[in-house]
Write an enzyme that holds these catalytic residues in place. Structure first.
Site, mmCIF file in Angstrom:
data_model
loop_
_atom_site.group_PDB
_atom_site.id
_atom_site.type_symbol
_atom_site.label_atom_id
_atom_site.label_comp_id
_atom_site.label_asym_id
_atom_site.label_seq_id
_atom_site.Cartn_x
_atom_site.Cartn_y
_atom_site.Cartn_z
ATOM 1 N N ARG A 125 16.538 8.657 51.954
ATOM 2 C CA ARG A 125 16.467 7.627 52.999
ATOM 3 C C ARG A 125 15.769 6.388 52.475
ATOM 4 N NH1 ARG A 125 15.602 11.192 58.606
ATOM 5 N NH2 ARG A 125 17.012 12.821 57.857
ATOM 6 N N ASP A 130 18.306 23.126 64.664
ATOM 7 C CA ASP A 130 17.030 22.580 64.195
ATOM 8 C C ASP A 130 16.123 22.042 65.297
ATOM 9 O OD1 ASP A 130 18.723 20.382 64.724
ATOM 10 O OD2 ASP A 130 17.520 19.137 63.394
ATOM 11 N N GLU A 131 16.488 22.228 66.537
ATOM 12 C CA GLU A 131 15.622 21.761 67.620
ATOM 13 C C GLU A 131 15.371 22.889 68.611
ATOM 14 O OE1 GLU A 131 16.778 18.170 69.578
ATOM 15 O OE2 GLU A 131 17.373 17.193 67.715
#
Length: 528
Positions: free
Chosen positions: A68, A123-124
């Site tokens: 990123r 993933d949550e």
DNA sequence: TGGGGTCCT
DNA sequence: AGGACCC
């Protein structure tokens, strides 16, 4: 300190407050940092410190923070990612197996803190820890991690201290995930799911943020655009833009009937509530999946031979998952993406009932290797394929998907006598009468009892418990005051002002029997 | 522009 | 069966 005073409470009960009164719940949202990339780096530590992208077909679906920093973004094409960052290392993420496995480990860690865990993707997770909050003595609670736009005002309902305690629990959860699994994560702590999720993103990798209730409007309006509210997707956004609604404030102040015209009463009401930061939805315990599937996209294929090959491959993959699940599905669905002559694609699906033979005591064979069973399923799939293609002679297919569903609902067995209550001793005194028995005031039962239960019964019990937990389900049917002809469920969700307006209209109608066709009530009436 | 899922209509 | 939403 001033005395508490009912009028004061009314004055400060803004729309951002829960209509059910105060901010009773403590919800934690846990979001794993760049999930697929983290899993790949754990599996192959030599990738650590280097820019890493996870690819699926033509896309970089996620990437680590090194990447990123070099300009790579989520959902970028491979091509532009490599232009931005020639040193980008790519790992193939089309097989989700490793991601599923780690996701289950994460879920189990979180479950050790509260039975109320809801998965969102791999993933949550939302965790309702309301029942873990203790009444403390006059100790000043300190928030662990960040506080969103820290201000001096304190909500009178006592939520500040409870959210502070929630932040400590969140910190423990994240430490646990880090120490046991090597996974870093973010957390958001707030009094509802929407706000917990949103506030967690305000400090991004490996940090946590707590939203005190007095800042909820500030958080939601900081999103600027309605599309940034979870629950408002592209379709709703398009309709909002047609109405000229392109800010949160405009969504807040648009008259409900205008939204209702465009979206229907339910959606209109729901998204307007979201725009005030109101979200009464509860954390729904994630039980076994309702469907298990696999799909694959590819360059256009045009022959049944190729389709058969792709389907056999998919079937092997999905049967492995179904076998591991252990239940026997009775529905099979085939999804096909056709390349339409006019360049854009269309998905179609067909579903049929099946008898699923493998798994339990099939004497001839067992497991995914049962060839006869597979051949039968292949035949079924090709029949479904024919139904979709029909008489089209020049079809082109760019995606195939298989999904099994229709699993037995565990609700069906043994009624009356063996009520789930039999698992709970009617004990009046706890085994250890007077200990600080870690967190909370559960008068209901000892949670260790849960461990002994058969898994399916345990799930049932937990769901039942969740339904009974007042803080977890504010949506009790309360028809009181609901105007005639209006769905009480809808009515209950309306902002206070709107409800009062509706009631005022009803009073008017009762008094003067004059019928107006152009009033608010008509928009909430059930069709008949 | 992926490979999954959920719920509602 | 399709469409909306989520990741």
């Amino acid at each position: 300190m001033e005395e508490e005073n009912g009028d004061q409470e009314l004055l400060f009960n803004t729309s951002a407050d829960q209509s059910t009164k105060k901010h009773e719940r403590v919800i934690i949202h846990i979001d794993i940092d760049c999930y697929y990339a983290q899993v790949e780096m754990i599996l192959n530590p030599s990738l650590c410190g280097k820019p890493l992208g996870i690819k699926q077909k033509n896309l970089v679906v996620t990437c680590n923070y090194e990447a990123r920093a070099l300009g790579v973004e989520k959902l970028m094409t491979i091509k532009s990612a490599l232009e931005k960052c020639p040193s980008l290392i790519l790992a193939n993420g089309e097989d989700l197996k490793n991601y599923r496995e780690m996701s289950e480990k994460i879920y189990h860690v979180l479950q050790s803190y509260s039975p109320f865990v809801e998965k969102l993707g791999l993933d949550e997770n939302f965790v309702d820890v309301t029942h873990k909050i203790m009444k403390l003595p006059e100790v000043q609670q300190v928030v662990s991690g960040h506080t969103f736009q820290d201000s001096d005002d304190i909500c009178a309902c006592g939520c500040t201290e409870r959210l502070a305690q929630g932040s400590l629990i969140a910190q423990k959860m994240r430490d646990h995930l880090r120490n046991e699994l090597g996974i870093t994560s973010c957390a958001g702590i707030a009094f509802n799911k929407l706000l917990a999720k949103l506030v967690g993103t305000t400090h991004k990798p490996n940090q946590q943020t707590t939203l005190l209730s007095t800042s909820s409007l500030s958080l939601i309006t900081s999103l600027k655009h309605p599309r940034n509210i979870p629950g408002i997707g592209s379709a709703i956004n398009r309709k909002l833009e047609a109405l000229g609604i392109d800010t949160i404030e405009k969504l807040q102040s648009t008259e409900i009937f205008k939204l209702t015209e465009a979206l229907g009463a339910k959606t209109a009401n729901q998204i307007q509530q979201l725009s005030f930061g109101i979200d009464n939805s509860r954390v729904k315990i994630t039980d076994r999946p309702k469907s298990i599937g696999a799909e694959d996209g590819f360059i256009p294929i045009r022959s049944e031979v190729e389709v058969r090959k792709k389907l056999m491959c998919l079937l092997d993959r999905v049967l492995e998952l179904v076998e591991k699940d252990g239940r026997k599905p009775n529905q099979l669905k085939l999804t096909v993406r056709k390349l339409h002559p006019s360049s854009h694609s269309v998905r179609e699906s067909r579903q049929t009932t099946i008898e699923y033979a493998t798994g339990t005591g099939s004497s001839t064979n067992q497991g995914p290797g049962d060839e006869k069973h597979k051949i039968k399923l292949m035949t079924t799939l090709m029949n479904l394929f024919e139904k979709i293609i029909g008489c089209d002679v020049s079809w082109q297919v760019t995606l195939l998907g298989i999904s099994f569903s229709g699993y037995p609902s565990k609700n069906s067995e043994s009624p009356a006598e063996n009520s789930i209550n039999k698992y709970f001793p009617v004990k009046t005194s706890s085994s250890r009468p007077d200990e600080p028995l870690p967190p909370a005031k559960r008068g209901r039962f000892d949670e260790s009892v849960l461990q002994e239960l058969p898994p399916d019964i345990r799930q049932e019990v937990l769901e039942d418990m969740q339904n009974q937990l007042p803080s977890s389900d504010p949506q009790k049917p309360t028809d009181s005051n609901c105007p005639k002809g209006v769905d009480p469920l809808v009515f209950r969700e309306l902002p206070v002002e709107i409800r009062e307006e509706l009631l005022a209209e009803e009073r008017m109608k009762k008094q003067s029997n004059i019928k107006k066709s152009n009033n608010l009530l008509q928009y909430f009436r059930k069709a008949s």
